[in-house]
Design a protein around this motif. Structure first.
Motif, mmCIF file in Angstrom:
data_model
loop_
_atom_site.group_PDB
_atom_site.id
_atom_site.type_symbol
_atom_site.label_atom_id
_atom_site.label_comp_id
_atom_site.label_asym_id
_atom_site.label_seq_id
_atom_site.Cartn_x
_atom_site.Cartn_y
_atom_site.Cartn_z
ATOM 1 N N GLU A 77 3.928 7.367 -2.690
ATOM 2 C CA GLU A 77 3.129 6.547 -2.818
ATOM 3 C C GLU A 77 2.432 5.545 -2.008
ATOM 4 N N PHE A 78 0.976 5.180 -2.764
ATOM 5 C CA PHE A 78 -0.330 4.078 -2.038
ATOM 6 C C PHE A 78 0.285 2.923 -2.121
ATOM 7 N N GLY A 79 1.178 1.455 -1.697
ATOM 8 C CA GLY A 79 1.359 0.530 -1.838
ATOM 9 C C GLY A 79 0.242 -0.447 -2.301
ATOM 10 N N PHE A 80 -0.185 -0.403 -1.738
ATOM 11 C CA PHE A 80 -1.602 -1.865 -1.787
ATOM 12 C C PHE A 80 -2.740 -1.129 -1.790
ATOM 13 N N LEU A 81 -3.768 -0.762 -2.754
ATOM 14 C CA LEU A 81 -5.299 -0.219 -3.016
ATOM 15 C C LEU A 81 -5.663 -1.532 -3.210
ATOM 16 N N ASP A 82 -7.231 -1.149 -3.133
ATOM 17 C CA ASP A 82 -8.107 -2.661 -3.633
ATOM 18 C C ASP A 82 -8.432 -1.941 -5.558
ATOM 19 N N ALA A 83 -8.875 -2.585 -6.339
ATOM 20 C CA ALA A 83 -9.082 -1.734 -7.385
ATOM 21 C C ALA A 83 -10.600 -0.691 -7.506
ATOM 22 N N GLY A 84 -10.120 0.198 -8.171
ATOM 23 C CA GLY A 84 -11.329 0.462 -7.610
ATOM 24 C C GLY A 84 -11.381 2.574 -8.309
ATOM 25 N N SER A 114 1.998 -2.711 5.300
ATOM 26 C CA SER A 114 2.341 -1.785 4.951
ATOM 27 C C SER A 114 1.815 -0.573 6.129
ATOM 28 N N ASP A 115 2.722 0.495 5.994
ATOM 29 C CA ASP A 115 2.591 1.889 6.591
ATOM 30 C C ASP A 115 2.508 2.797 5.972
ATOM 31 N N ASN A 116 1.063 3.853 6.852
ATOM 32 C CA ASN A 116 1.280 5.544 6.514
ATOM 33 C C ASN A 116 1.959 5.794 7.851
ATOM 34 N N PRO A 117 3.373 6.399 7.469
ATOM 35 C CA PRO A 117 3.532 6.880 8.695
ATOM 36 C C PRO A 117 3.350 8.227 9.187
ATOM 37 N N LYS A 168 12.863 6.421 -3.024
ATOM 38 C CA LYS A 168 12.355 5.933 -1.882
ATOM 39 C C LYS A 168 10.829 6.540 -1.907
ATOM 40 N N TYR A 169 9.570 6.003 -1.904
ATOM 41 C CA TYR A 169 8.888 6.525 -1.774
ATOM 42 C C TYR A 169 8.191 6.574 -0.473
ATOM 43 N N THR A 170 6.945 6.378 0.249
ATOM 44 C CA THR A 170 6.164 6.975 1.431
ATOM 45 C C THR A 170 5.454 6.141 1.985
ATOM 46 N N LYS A 171 5.490 4.928 0.764
ATOM 47 C CA LYS A 171 4.401 4.223 1.552
ATOM 48 C C LYS A 171 5.343 2.877 1.978
#
Length: 348
Positions: free
Chosen positions: A285-292, A41-44, A2-5
């Motif tokens: 982990e960051f699960g949902f990011l724009d390309a860049g 999606s959540d950054n706790p 389990k990661y963090t995102k």
């Protein structure tokens, strides 16, 4: 592992064409409709449980509103956001069809200012406390009107196209979950902390933190006179943000000064366990990011980042970003691996 995102998916995989919808899978889809999936999606924040008691999801446009009742057997859908981290999902709505077009979205939750495990609440080491939001009202004429109902309004317009459409409503709890303050003994979820992203246009970042990095941050915290309590997290910043410029989350009336750069998001660093439940590392982990291209910062004292105030080395208690990683490239549909430091080779 389990990661963090946190990724809480609200999947609407078939489609709806009228308010209230239909459970009859034999109904043929209307022309010009598309498959719609929604994830949360959540950054706790620094909490052990962030339980949301969901009531309904409403999509609205100029043609009217479409309502999805997310209750189960007459009971609200309770989801602890911190139990669905990384790429895991929890479903609120599925098997519905939506006509193509432009929409906005409202998510309704039960709110409570008192500690009640039958409603929304936050649990910390000190026990549970109520969780509320300051927004309420209808969404295009539809929406739960009960006094104990809060509305999370995602005012960004998005498009449902023919075929599959997957969106993610990101809850930035590090910025938008306000702990009890003043004479209040309950938590507040700010509706402005939620943003919607198209999953077809995103990638991810994941990695691990070396033991040496974690230890050096904790030593720096001790040197600052901080208590022997740590809450490790990784902060996400725009491209080429220098370590010295990496700032904290703060309220809109607390401006960023000089070269300070506001974080775009943050995510917890969680233990990684093997099959025998033995801790073998720490990952994020960051699960949902724009390309860049992004910059990353690691801290072990994220609990000292008050989202309503400007926090730094001079604050009480102090907050700081300990080490950075630069030029982290995110590609559509892929997960970029970046450790702290980049040369670190994890055993797991």
């Amino acid at each position: 592992m389990k990661y963090t995102k946190t990724i809480l998916a609200i999947t609407l995989t078939s489609l709806l064409t009228a308010c209230g919808g239909s459970d009859d899978d034999s109904t043929p889809p209307l022309p010009e409709s598309g498959t719609f999936s929604l994830g949360v999606s959540d950054n706790p924040a620094d909490a052990e449980i962030v339980n949301i008691a969901f009531k309904q999801v409403v999509l609205k446009n100029d043609e009217g509103s479409i309502s999805f009742d997310v209750s189960e057997d007459g009971e609200l859908k309770h989801i602890d956001l911190l139990t669905v981290q990384g790429a895991e999902v929890a479903t609120l709505v599925s098997g519905e069809t939506v006509p193509v077009g432009e929409y906005q979205m409202c998510i309704y939750m039960q709110k409570s200012e008192t500690a009640d495990e039958n409603s929304s609440y936050v649990q910390t080491a000190d026990g549970i406390a109520g969780l509320t939001t300051n927004s309420n009202g209808s969404c295009g004429g539809i929406g739960a009107e009960d006094e104990d109902t809060g509305r999370l309004f995602l005012n960004k317009t998005f498009t449902i196209e023919e075929g599959s459409n997957t969106f993610v409503a990101e809850f930035n709890l590090a910025k938008g979950l306000q702990s009890p303050h003043g004479n209040k003994d309950y938590w507040t979820l700010k509706p402005t902390s939620v943003q919607l992203v198209n999953a077809a246009e995103i990638g991810a970042i994941s990695g691990q933190i070396s033991p040496e990095t974690m230890a050096s941050c904790e030593t720096a915290a001790v040197d600052l006179g901080l208590a022997d309590e740590y809450s490790p997290a990784v902060y996400l910043y725009p491209i080429d943000t220098l370590l010295t410029d990496m700032a904290d989350f703060r309220a809109e009336n607390e401006p960023y000064l000089l070269t300070e750069v506001a974080p775009m998001a943050s995510t917890r660093v969680n233990p990684i366990l093997n099959e025998e439940e033995v801790e073998i590392g720490h990952g994020y982990e960051f699960g949902f990011l724009d390309a860049g291209t992004y910059s990353l910062g690691y801290t072990c004292v994220s609990q000292n980042d008050d989202p309503d105030n400007a926090d730094n080395l001079e604050s009480t208690p102090a907050f700081f970003i300990h080490i950075d990683e630069q030029t982290v490239e995110v590609t559509l549909g892929e997960t970029t691996e970046r450790h702290f430091p980049e040369a670190f080779v994890p055993e797991a």
